[in-house]
Design an enzyme around this catalytic site. Sequence first.
Site, PDB file in Angstrom:
ATOM      1  N   ASP A 200       0.881  -1.162   0.000  1.00  0.00           N
ATOM      2  CA  ASP A 200       0.000   0.000   0.000  1.00  0.00           C
ATOM      3  C   ASP A 200       0.920   1.215   0.000  1.00  0.00           C
ATOM      4  OD1 ASP A 200      -1.647   2.177   0.634  1.00  0.00           O
ATOM      5  OD2 ASP A 200      -3.066   0.911   1.694  1.00  0.00           O
ATOM      6  N   HIS A 201       1.051   1.867  -1.146  1.00  0.00           N
ATOM      7  CA  HIS A 201       2.084   2.895  -1.269  1.00  0.00           C
ATOM      8  C   HIS A 201       1.883   4.067  -0.313  1.00  0.00           C
ATOM      9  CE1 HIS A 201      -0.874   4.683  -4.108  1.00  0.00           C
ATOM     10  NE2 HIS A 201      -0.330   5.813  -3.741  1.00  0.00           N
ATOM     11  N   HIS A 263      -6.172   2.206   1.570  1.00  0.00           N
ATOM     12  CA  HIS A 263      -5.337   3.355   1.945  1.00  0.00           C
ATOM     13  C   HIS A 263      -5.811   4.024   3.231  1.00  0.00           C
ATOM     14  CE1 HIS A 263      -3.303   2.988  -1.760  1.00  0.00           C
ATOM     15  NE2 HIS A 263      -4.067   3.736  -2.512  1.00  0.00           N
TER      16      HIS A 263
END
Length: 513
Positions: A200-201, A263
């Site tokens: 999950d960037h 996110h």
Amino acid sequence: MEAPAAVENPLRVGMRLERAAEPCAVVIFGASGDLARRKLIPALYRLVQERLLPAEFAIIGLGRTPMTDEEFREKMKASVAEFSESKTVDEEVWRSFAAKLQFLPSNIDRPECYGELAKRLEQVDAEHGTQGNRLFYLSVAPEFYAEAVKQLGEAGLTRQERGWVRVIIEKPFGTSLESARELNKQILRHLEESQVYRIDHYLGKETVQNLLVFRFANGIFEPMWNRQYIDHVQVTNAETVGVEGRGGYYEKSGVVRDMIQNHVFQVLSLVAMEPPSSLSAEDVRDEKIKAMNSAREFDGERVRLECVRGQYGAGSIGGKPVPGYREEQGVAPDSVTETFAAVTMWFDNWRWSGVPFYVRSGKRLAKRVTEIAIQFRAAPHALFGKAQEELSPNQLVIRIQPDEGITLRVAAKVPGQVTRIRDVNMDFRYGASFGVQLAEAYERLILDCILGDSTLYARKDMTERGWELVMPILDEWGARKEEASFPNYEAGSWGSEGSVKLLEQHGRRWRRP
């Protein structure tokens, strides 16, 4: 004579950059695709430039498009020039990097391609000294995740015989609770949970990581991080862009699936979690899932009263007219897919009982920003009378993007003979304070995977818990499609009017970033 000071274990204290990255081969599935071109190759180039990767290192790109190693290198050099932060390529660094870069034409569902990959990896071990350590990055469409892992497993490429094997899997991880569970089941037939890195960037962003330091390294904040001092919390994830040609994908997704269940919930868990016993990956992730397990479940009544959905109509962004969602390519003219959602979360535990967490996320909003706003309770007695009563409450704002930093809003006296009070901000900005270029999220996360640090990656239970929480919302909205009066907000605004009323019913209002 004094005894020498004890040396802390870097694993224990979470100082991952004190550990050297081991030799390894990085295999990128979908290496000719957009993510590899824009993010992965520039991130790996930057890690080499910063000397964070060892000399015993290689990259094998896999893709269906036939090309030679030299053609692949030329394409990737252009990508680094276009998408790296500096917009330039250091020729000396590039020569070293390009020598580690090669391409293998391949199809995910063809077993013979994995035989070729196995041979190439043996070659790489011999030529580059990668010692059998392998990182597989699945930069492919979600429907291929399980197939790629299955083929790797059946080819014997997931066995950790001579070195470690790790697999990075991109989001979305499933499209529902059922599909996420099934995907986990299929993947874990061939891999141990410790080998799976669900990326999950957002968790790679500097300010998200700083949440742990901010909360647990500062004696001033942690004592106030609870229901006694905090009135409510707002999490805003706003984008100015529309669906950018991905209308077909977004029709099946919507903002809850696309952003909130992954996110936003990951960030939320860091705000709500209890202090971990150490900064080891498992201790941190244990506390995150405990917090999310205490989140109050949604039912039909809660969805109707505490959740709001929206879809953007035509409007303007940055002074330029933009079409409504239903006019976007690939979108049905009567679509009821939500492009905006606001959700009220409650954590039924000792720390947060009675404190609402308001979460909103959407496309075509007034400003691109992701932030956490912690609003404190008002002082118990208005000693300064009306002047004090008219002030905004103290607020701590943690900005994740685009201008990473932290702002604390407090009351101060205006200079002069008369006592007048106004709000002032104490600002901390990463760029100004440290004078360094912040690492891209993918740089941090890829390096963490090579180091074997899964702290910033999602664990199986966390991915499934996100779906458990949002499925009742999606099911309720799906059952009431005809009630969705879309579009209900103008592009360039802050979302639907219903989200304003969501807070007004509790005597609160959204912060305008």
